[in-house]
Design a protein around this motif. Sequence first.
Motif, short mmCIF file in Angstrom:
data_model
loop_
_atom_site.label_atom_id
_atom_site.label_comp_id
_atom_site.label_asym_id
_atom_site.label_seq_id
_atom_site.Cartn_x
_atom_site.Cartn_y
_atom_site.Cartn_z
N GLU A 141 4.93 -4.55 12.00
CA GLU A 141 3.73 -4.60 12.84
C GLU A 141 2.93 -5.84 12.45
O GLU A 141 3.08 -6.39 11.36
CB GLU A 141 2.84 -3.37 12.58
N ARG B 116 -6.42 -8.18 11.20
CA ARG B 116 -7.51 -7.93 10.25
C ARG B 116 -6.88 -7.84 8.88
O ARG B 116 -5.67 -7.83 8.75
CB ARG B 116 -8.16 -6.59 10.59
N GLY C 179 -4.48 6.31 6.32
CA GLY C 179 -4.81 4.88 6.42
C GLY C 179 -4.34 4.12 5.19
O GLY C 179 -4.19 2.90 5.22
N GLY D 99 -5.96 -5.67 5.46
CA GLY D 99 -5.57 -4.28 5.28
C GLY D 99 -6.62 -3.51 4.49
O GLY D 99 -7.39 -4.08 3.72
N ASP D 100 -6.64 -2.21 4.69
CA ASP D 100 -7.47 -1.34 3.89
C ASP D 100 -6.56 -0.21 3.42
O ASP D 100 -6.06 0.52 4.26
CB ASP D 100 -8.63 -0.80 4.75
N PRO D 101 -6.24 -0.09 2.15
CA PRO D 101 -6.93 -0.61 0.97
C PRO D 101 -6.42 -1.93 0.39
O PRO D 101 -6.91 -2.34 -0.68
CB PRO D 101 -6.68 0.50 -0.05
N GLU D 102 -5.51 -2.67 1.04
CA GLU D 102 -4.96 -3.87 0.41
C GLU D 102 -6.05 -4.89 0.03
O GLU D 102 -5.95 -5.59 -0.99
CB GLU D 102 -3.96 -4.56 1.35
N ASN E 226 -1.18 -6.81 12.25
CA ASN E 226 -2.57 -6.40 12.39
C ASN E 226 -3.39 -7.67 12.42
O ASN E 226 -3.01 -8.69 11.85
CB ASN E 226 -3.01 -5.52 11.21
N LYS F 282 1.04 4.72 2.04
CA LYS F 282 0.44 5.33 3.24
C LYS F 282 0.41 6.85 3.20
O LYS F 282 -0.42 7.46 3.85
CB LYS F 282 1.19 4.86 4.48
N ASP G 107 0.84 -1.20 0.00
CA ASP G 107 0.00 0.00 0.00
C ASP G 107 0.87 1.24 0.00
O ASP G 107 2.09 1.17 0.05
CB ASP G 107 -1.03 -0.01 1.14
N TYR H 206 -2.17 -10.06 9.57
CA TYR H 206 -1.53 -9.18 8.58
C TYR H 206 -0.16 -8.84 9.13
O TYR H 206 -0.05 -8.24 10.20
CB TYR H 206 -2.42 -7.96 8.44
N1 GLY Z 1 -3.24 -0.17 4.81
C1 GLY Z 1 -2.64 -0.42 6.05
C2 GLY Z 1 -3.51 -1.08 7.02
O1 GLY Z 1 -4.61 -1.51 6.73
O2 GLY Z 1 -3.09 -1.19 8.16
#
Ligand code: GLY
Length: 424
Positions: A284, A288, A226, A290-293, A286, A214, A212, A269
Amino acid sequence: MKVLVIGGGAREHALAWKLAQSEQVDEVVVSPGNGGTAREPGCRNAAASSVPDWLALAQREDVDLTVVGPENPLADGLVDSFRAAGFPVVGPTRAAAQLESSKDFAKAFMTRHGIPTAAYATFTDAAAAHAYVDAQGAPIVVKADGLAAGKGVVVAQTAAEAHAAIDAMLAGNSLGSAGARVVIEGFLTGEEASFIVVAHGEQVVAFASSQDHKRLKDGDEGPNTGGMGAYSPAPVITVEMHQRVMDEVIRPALRGMVADGTPFTGFLYAGLMIGDDGRIGVLEFNCRMGDPETQPILMRYGGDFALLMLHAAHGTLHLADPDWDPRPALGVVLAAAGYPESPRKGDAIAGLPADNDNLHVFHAGTTLGDDDQLRTSGGRVLTVTALGNDLRDAARRAYAAADSIVFEGRQMRRDIGHRALDRR
Ligand code: GLY
Ligand code: AMP
């Protein structure tokens, strides 16, 4: 079967759209959803915004499967509540979601389980944090421990910037309780990639890689957001690198979570930095997608996504048969005026192209009025996502469609995919 998708961004629109394509799915309820899910075939919105409300919704609608989009409901224990009530759900428990909700938890976890990541220390005391920065020197990275909606990371090029970040988070309380503890870690260089899997204990299915962008502005300048666009696959994740990420990061993490008594279920993630020397560093975790991935990733998913999600919820991922379109996909985010500091709402949106097999406009901050007029209602408004014969073709199609969409103050990067395109 009836599926509930929790969330209201473009990631959730993409999840709902993909789930609705399954022959097994009669209807997808999206909560709260947005202007795009309101009119996506097979989807319907339902208002709710807290774990008790979502559980009541699941009971009222008698849903068969729930897929959680964003991190906050996970950190609030949605999965724990749904499981206790007997509802199959894709997502980690509150305890497992600490991989994202506490950077200190994640760093200690990675250190304990031998997962490659930058050296670090954690502080609640500002004087000790300042002394650590003085000892380590810059560049150095200061991170708020808790969830800070993408605002909790300061990549300090100078010691002065790091000191200022410490003062703002620890002394100035700039991020509230999320910043009452800070992680300070070494600065890693290389190329970033997002590596997302869906897991159930040690069972795992990897998704196509992605990358992505950022920063708000072209050339990766301007404030962090984001995410202003993404594409899949990420060229830095070669077949060999994919295997190494599974062996060095993903499998040790899943094994570690089982060993620690908090088995991970749902999307994991890993934000990665791949050094020029080929070293992998985890920036990191996550818990969940990713958004926008998610938007380009799901454009490329050719299989029955509802079936994959059922396998994830029920612990039968070894039976899953994932299927990826070899063509790349690319998504461009259209953001509202004032994003990210103070996005303006209420601007009328016009010129949306019709979706087709190779193009889909996923909505985030949009609402559909009684007059059938779409208006902006949040920072990131749309992700225009296209499949192409190659990445350049995907970018051309996505931008041609994005250029037709107009609303006052629209912000859009012109260079999504540039790192991958420059490589060729
Ligand atoms: N695009 C990065 C995230 O969803 O954390
Ligand atoms: P995070 O939310 O932890 O992924 O951090 C947000 C962004 O800050 C990442 O996408 C990276 O661009 C950058 N970043 C985070 N940690 C580091 C690090 N240790 N070294 C260099 N850049 C970093």
